[in-house]
Design an enzyme around this catalytic site. Structure first.
Site, PDB file in Angstrom:
ATOM      1  N   ASP A  37       7.121 -13.293   6.444  1.00 28.96           N
ATOM      2  CA  ASP A  37       6.518 -11.959   6.350  1.00 28.96           C
ATOM      3  C   ASP A  37       7.381 -11.003   7.168  1.00 28.96           C
ATOM      4  OD1 ASP A  37       3.386 -11.044   5.461  1.00 28.96           O
ATOM      5  OD2 ASP A  37       4.450  -9.656   6.790  1.00 28.96           O
ATOM      6  N   ASP A  63      12.367  -9.817   5.746  1.00 27.31           N
ATOM      7  CA  ASP A  63      12.157  -8.663   4.871  1.00 27.31           C
ATOM      8  C   ASP A  63      12.692  -9.071   3.511  1.00 27.31           C
ATOM      9  OD1 ASP A  63      12.278  -6.352   3.407  1.00 27.31           O
ATOM     10  OD2 ASP A  63      13.187  -5.130   4.978  1.00 27.31           O
ATOM     11  N   VAL A  64      11.792  -9.259   2.528  1.00 32.95           N
ATOM     12  CA  VAL A  64      12.232  -9.778   1.226  1.00 32.95           C
ATOM     13  C   VAL A  64      13.098  -8.789   0.454  1.00 32.95           C
ATOM     14  CG1 VAL A  64      10.257 -11.355   0.974  1.00 32.95           C
ATOM     15  CG2 VAL A  64      10.139  -9.045  -0.040  1.00 32.95           C
ATOM     16  N   ASN A  90       5.523 -13.634  -3.158  1.00 30.14           N
ATOM     17  CA  ASN A  90       4.234 -12.938  -3.153  1.00 30.14           C
ATOM     18  C   ASN A  90       4.238 -11.583  -2.453  1.00 30.14           C
ATOM     19  OD1 ASN A  90       1.127 -12.882  -3.056  1.00 30.14           O
ATOM     20  ND2 ASN A  90       1.694 -12.908  -0.889  1.00 30.14           N
ATOM     21  N   TYR A 156       3.984   1.751  -8.926  1.00 26.47           N
ATOM     22  CA  TYR A 156       3.455   0.385  -8.798  1.00 26.47           C
ATOM     23  C   TYR A 156       3.465  -0.311 -10.164  1.00 26.47           C
ATOM     24  CZ  TYR A 156       0.343  -3.405  -7.189  1.00 26.47           C
ATOM     25  OH  TYR A 156      -0.187  -4.631  -6.861  1.00 26.47           O
ATOM     26  N   LYS A 160       5.542  -3.665 -11.325  1.00 27.03           N
ATOM     27  CA  LYS A 160       4.835  -4.875 -11.755  1.00 27.03           C
ATOM     28  C   LYS A 160       5.202  -5.273 -13.181  1.00 27.03           C
ATOM     29  CE  LYS A 160       2.874  -5.749  -7.846  1.00 27.03           C
ATOM     30  NZ  LYS A 160       3.278  -6.946  -7.094  1.00 27.03           N
TER      31      LYS A 160
HETATM   32  N1  LIG Z   1      -4.965  -6.920  -3.632  1.00 22.12           N
HETATM   33  C1  LIG Z   1      -4.935  -6.609  -4.895  1.00 22.12           C
HETATM   34  O1  LIG Z   1      -5.875  -6.043  -5.465  1.00 22.12           O
HETATM   35  C2  LIG Z   1      -3.717  -6.958  -5.709  1.00 22.12           C
HETATM   36  C3  LIG Z   1      -3.830  -6.915  -7.101  1.00 22.12           C
HETATM   37  C4  LIG Z   1      -2.729  -7.252  -7.869  1.00 22.12           C
HETATM   38  C5  LIG Z   1      -1.552  -7.660  -7.265  1.00 22.12           C
HETATM   39  N2  LIG Z   1      -1.469  -7.678  -5.903  1.00 22.12           N
HETATM   40  C6  LIG Z   1      -0.186  -8.112  -5.321  1.00 22.12           C
HETATM   41  O2  LIG Z   1      -0.405  -9.200  -4.432  1.00 22.12           O
HETATM   42  C7  LIG Z   1       0.709  -9.309  -3.536  1.00 22.12           C
HETATM   43  C8  LIG Z   1       0.195  -9.537  -2.133  1.00 22.12           C
HETATM   44  O3  LIG Z   1      -0.527  -8.382  -1.723  1.00 22.12           O
HETATM   45  P1  LIG Z   1      -1.920  -8.454  -0.998  1.00 22.12           P
HETATM   46  O4  LIG Z   1      -2.893  -7.808  -1.897  1.00 22.12           O
HETATM   47  O5  LIG Z   1      -2.168  -9.802  -0.472  1.00 22.12           O
HETATM   48  O6  LIG Z   1      -1.631  -7.380   0.156  1.00 22.12           O
HETATM   49  P2  LIG Z   1      -1.532  -7.553   1.741  1.00 22.12           P
HETATM   50  O7  LIG Z   1      -1.040  -6.232   2.243  1.00 22.12           O
HETATM   51  O8  LIG Z   1      -2.817  -8.075   2.261  1.00 22.12           O
HETATM   52  O9  LIG Z   1      -0.393  -8.642   1.938  1.00 22.12           O
HETATM   53  C9  LIG Z   1       0.948  -8.359   1.636  1.00 22.12           C
HETATM   54  C10 LIG Z   1       1.849  -8.969   2.701  1.00 22.12           C
HETATM   55  O10 LIG Z   1       3.215  -8.674   2.340  1.00 22.12           O
HETATM   56  C11 LIG Z   1       3.916  -8.354   3.531  1.00 22.12           C
HETATM   57  N3  LIG Z   1       5.104  -7.551   3.226  1.00 22.12           N
HETATM   58  C12 LIG Z   1       5.160  -6.230   2.884  1.00 22.12           C
HETATM   59  N4  LIG Z   1       6.434  -5.850   2.740  1.00 22.12           N
HETATM   60  C13 LIG Z   1       7.188  -6.938   2.993  1.00 22.12           C
HETATM   61  C14 LIG Z   1       8.595  -7.171   2.992  1.00 22.12           C
HETATM   62  N5  LIG Z   1       9.473  -6.180   2.737  1.00 22.12           N
HETATM   63  N6  LIG Z   1       9.042  -8.414   3.277  1.00 22.12           N
HETATM   64  C15 LIG Z   1       8.161  -9.404   3.571  1.00 22.12           C
HETATM   65  N7  LIG Z   1       6.839  -9.231   3.608  1.00 22.12           N
HETATM   66  C16 LIG Z   1       6.359  -8.020   3.307  1.00 22.12           C
HETATM   67  C17 LIG Z   1       2.915  -7.603   4.384  1.00 22.12           C
HETATM   68  O11 LIG Z   1       3.287  -7.614   5.756  1.00 22.12           O
HETATM   69  C18 LIG Z   1       1.628  -8.365   4.088  1.00 22.12           C
HETATM   70  O12 LIG Z   1       1.409  -9.386   5.034  1.00 22.12           O
HETATM   71  C19 LIG Z   1       1.500  -8.016  -3.725  1.00 22.12           C
HETATM   72  O13 LIG Z   1       2.628  -8.299  -4.528  1.00 22.12           O
HETATM   73  C20 LIG Z   1       0.524  -7.101  -4.464  1.00 22.12           C
HETATM   74  O14 LIG Z   1       1.189  -6.135  -5.236  1.00 22.12           O
HETATM   75  C21 LIG Z   1      -2.524  -7.347  -5.114  1.00 22.12           C
END
Ligand SMILES: NC(=O)c1ccc[n+]([C@@H]2O[C@H](COP(=O)([O-])OP(=O)(O)OC[C@H]3O[C@@H](n4cnc5c(N)ncnc54)[C@H](O)[C@@H]3O)[C@@H](O)[C@H]2O)c1
Length: 282
Positions: A37, A63-64, A90, A156, A160
């Site tokens: 992360d 940092d991905v 993810n 976004y 996606k």
């Molecule tokens: N929550 C939703 O409703 C939802 C719906 C569809 C898709 N998603 C996708 O799910 C994935 C995870 O998101 P989430 O909902 O768990 O959000 P979240 O913010 O709870 O978790 C995302 C994590 O990614 C980390 N992150 C951000 N930028 C980063 C980087 N450059 N390098 C490494 N880590 C990084 C953050 O620190 C965080 O811990 C994302 O791709 C998001 O687009 C979420």
């Protein structure tokens, strides 16, 4: 992939939300864990949680959106545990706001994390998995936003759709090679995570600076509020880990969690095939 015990999983975005949930599911299956992360404190929280469940775990601040950091993550995984069997690409962020108002660097940020981040994961880890020649699985987190289009959150949606295509084309390429690597693309609707606080995970080069008036604007604040509302009123996260692991076991490519979007996805395809124009009336 049906056998998880003793195998190694790598999870990006492991500090919160889905990433932390996947980490718990892996630990419950007695997997070894490599957590990544951008946020050290959040990463540490998940590390302690899964270590408390008895998992062997290493955490790598990554940092991905920077390829060298993802390469270093892959090297750490192999050096520590000898193999990588399950990969969750993810990590992701959301940027609200009208496309004609958001700063170009916001678009660059979202594409760097949501699209390049997945590409970097595939590019760094697939050669390792191909060399192993053992049953492996990769789950890319996209979104239902990658299967349909709405007027909100244009950047976004764009990121996606790209990550769904990146997943489909990679899956087909691996199939054409008769590879033992299987793949899934995870396309959830809104789920209660920390996603609406994405701003706190901006890498330095995409930081908000005081001289940018956009970040004080009504449309930026309205966008943040909309993101907060949809995430906080999403479904609870508890069932997600199990759905994703069932899909991995069944080698299911598309993982959808919100059946209410199926007619809208169907309508989009019908619109294309029947030569109609996109409409905001779903
Ligand atoms: N929550 C939703 O409703 C939802 C719906 C569809 C898709 N998603 C996708 O799910 C994935 C995870 O998101 P989430 O909902 O768990 O959000 P979240 O913010 O709870 O978790 C995302 C994590 O990614 C980390 N992150 C951000 N930028 C980063 C980087 N450059 N390098 C490494 N880590 C990084 C953050 O620190 C965080 O811990 C994302 O791709 C998001 O687009 C979420």
């Amino acid at each position: 992939m049906k056998d998880f015990k003793g195998k190694t999983a790598v999870i990006t975005g492991a500090g919160n939300g889905f990433g932390a949930e996947f980490a718990k599911e892996c630990a419950a299956r007695e997997m070894k864990l490599v957590l990544a992360d951008i946020d050290l404190a959040d990463l540490q929280k998940t590390k302690e949680l899964v270590a408390g469940m008895g998992a062997e775990v290493v955490a790598v601040v990554t940092d991905v959106s920077i390829y060298e950091e993802v390469e270093k993550l892959a090297k750490t995984a192999v050096d520590t545990f000898g193999s990588v069997d399950l990969l969750f690409n993810n990590a992701g962020v959301v940027v609200p706001g009208p496309i004609w108002e958001i700063p170009a660097k916001d678009f660059d940020w979202i594409m760097s994390v949501n699209v390049n981040g997945i590409f970097y994961g595939l590019r760094a880890f697939i050669p390792i998995m191909l060399k192993q020649d053992t049953p492996c699985h990769i789950v890319n987190t996209a979104s239902v936003a990658g299967l349909l289009s709405t007027p909100g959150m244009v950047a976004y949606h764009t990121s996606k759709h790209a990550s769904v295509s990146l997943s489909e084309t990679t899956y087909l390429s691996l199939q054409a090679q008769n590879s033992k690597i299987k793949m899934s693309v995870f396309c959830p609707g809104f789920v209660q995570t920390d996603l609406h606080h994405s701003d706190r995970h901006r890498p330095e080069r995409f930081a908000i600076t005081p001289e940018e008036p956009y970040f004080q604007s009504a449309s930026y604040k309205a966008g943040l509020e909309r993101a907060r509302h949809v995430i906080e009123t999403g479904i609870p996260i508890d069932s997600i880990g199990m759905s994703v692991f069932t899909a991995i076991e069944d080698e299911k490519f598309y993982i959808l969690t919100h059946p209410q979007y199926h007619p809208i996805i169907g309508k989009r395809v019908k619109t294309i095939l029947e030569g109609e124009n996109p409409s905001i009336n779903f």
